[in-house]
Design a protein around this motif. Structure first.
Motif, short mmCIF file in Angstrom:
data_model
loop_
_atom_site.label_atom_id
_atom_site.label_comp_id
_atom_site.label_asym_id
_atom_site.label_seq_id
_atom_site.Cartn_x
_atom_site.Cartn_y
_atom_site.Cartn_z
N GLY A 114 0.72 -1.17 0.18
CA GLY A 114 -0.05 -0.03 0.16
C GLY A 114 0.88 1.22 -0.10
O GLY A 114 1.85 1.38 -0.72
N ALA A 115 0.49 2.12 0.92
CA ALA A 115 1.37 3.57 0.98
C ALA A 115 2.80 3.16 1.64
O ALA A 115 3.56 4.27 1.62
CB ALA A 115 0.41 4.63 1.79
N ALA A 116 2.90 1.94 2.30
CA ALA A 116 4.19 1.80 2.77
C ALA A 116 5.43 1.75 1.77
O ALA A 116 5.08 1.51 0.92
CB ALA A 116 4.32 0.68 3.51
N LYS A 117 6.61 2.44 2.15
CA LYS A 117 7.53 2.31 1.34
C LYS A 117 8.52 1.23 1.59
O LYS A 117 9.08 0.77 2.68
CB LYS A 117 8.33 3.84 1.48
CG LYS A 117 7.50 5.07 1.09
CD LYS A 117 7.69 5.24 -0.24
CE LYS A 117 7.05 6.65 -0.55
NZ LYS A 117 6.91 7.02 -1.89
N ALA A 118 8.74 0.61 0.44
CA ALA A 118 9.92 -0.42 0.45
C ALA A 118 11.27 0.13 0.76
O ALA A 118 11.47 1.43 0.25
CB ALA A 118 9.94 -1.28 -0.86
N ALA A 119 12.24 -0.41 1.40
CA ALA A 119 13.52 -0.05 1.75
C ALA A 119 14.38 0.05 0.33
O ALA A 119 14.13 -0.84 -0.37
CB ALA A 119 14.33 -0.83 2.69
N PRO A 120 14.99 1.06 0.24
CA PRO A 120 15.97 1.23 -1.05
C PRO A 120 17.11 -0.02 -0.90
O PRO A 120 17.42 -0.36 0.14
CB PRO A 120 16.75 2.57 -0.64
CG PRO A 120 16.57 2.83 0.56
CD PRO A 120 15.44 2.39 1.09
N GLY A 121 17.52 -0.56 -1.98
CA GLY A 121 18.38 -1.38 -2.10
C GLY A 121 17.83 -2.83 -2.09
O GLY A 121 18.52 -3.96 -2.04
N LEU A 122 16.50 -2.99 -2.21
CA LEU A 122 15.97 -4.43 -2.44
C LEU A 122 16.45 -5.13 -3.56
O LEU A 122 16.71 -6.45 -3.66
CB LEU A 122 14.32 -4.15 -2.69
CG LEU A 122 13.59 -4.47 -1.33
CD1 LEU A 122 12.20 -4.11 -2.13
CD2 LEU A 122 13.90 -5.23 -0.59
N SER A 123 16.69 -4.51 -4.73
CA SER A 123 17.40 -4.99 -6.03
C SER A 123 18.78 -4.43 -6.18
O SER A 123 19.10 -3.20 -5.78
CB SER A 123 16.45 -4.71 -7.34
OG SER A 123 17.13 -5.33 -8.25
N GLY A 124 19.66 -5.04 -6.79
CA GLY A 124 20.92 -4.59 -7.00
C GLY A 124 21.06 -3.72 -8.16
O GLY A 124 19.85 -3.62 -8.76
#
Length: 174
Positions: free
Chosen positions: A149-159
């Motif tokens: 939803g509106a939550a933001k995924a942390a940066p760096g999930l993908s290389g």
């Protein structure tokens, strides 16, 4: 600091190095990496998400995949989708799957996940495993995907340069 529950993962704002350096269980990692605020064993996430988050059966970047509870995974497993390669192949970033230097708990980034379900509905998957440097032999049942939803995924999930070709080879050539 973006601190999660006491004793759990804490990530500096804007820094993804902490995300990949994390060592521990899959649940605090998935919560910090996705922004989805669900607590408890991984297998309970699917039912806990009902009415709180959108649940579906199509992977999206930043969504959490919920592995069902089985004899092999008595607490289930959760991981965060880091990249969609094609309809049946995605990459995920997760903690506590492969052994690294003889121990569990480490984070792995952009790991191949292959939909092997007969109906092509992501209800059964195979996961890349460091120990065999390819997809493991086990098939795992999946409940589905929880969208943040509106939550933001942390940066760096993908290389910066994930290897889509290797993911496809892992899935289809072995």
């Amino acid at each position: 600091m973006a601190a999660i529950a006491a004793g759990a993962l804490a990530l500096p704002a804007g820094a993804h190095a902490g995300l990949l350096d994390y060592v521990g269980q899959c649940v605090p990692f998935a919560r910090a990496a996705s922004g989805i605020q669900i607590f408890g064993d991984a297998w309970t996430w699917w039912s806990q998400a009902a009415g709180r988050y959108v649940r579906a059966h199509t992977p999206r970047v930043g969504s959490v995949i919920v592995f069902a509870r089985t004899a092999r995974l008595p607490l289930g497993h959760v991981a965060v989708i880091s990249r969609v390669v094609e309809k049946r192949v995605v990459m995920l970033t997760h903690a506590n799957w492969s052994r690294q230097n003889g121990e569990r708990g480490h984070t792995e980034q952009d790991v191949t996940l292959f939909d092997v379900s007969p109906a092509n509905d992501w209800s059964q998957v195979k996961v890349w495993y460091l120990g065999v440097e390819g997809l493991g032999g086990s098939v795992y049942p999946v409940e589905g995907f929880i969208y943040p939803g509106a939550a933001k995924a942390a940066p760096g999930l993908s290389g910066k340069n994930p290897d889509d070709i290797a993911a496809l080879i892992d899935a289809y050539a072995r």
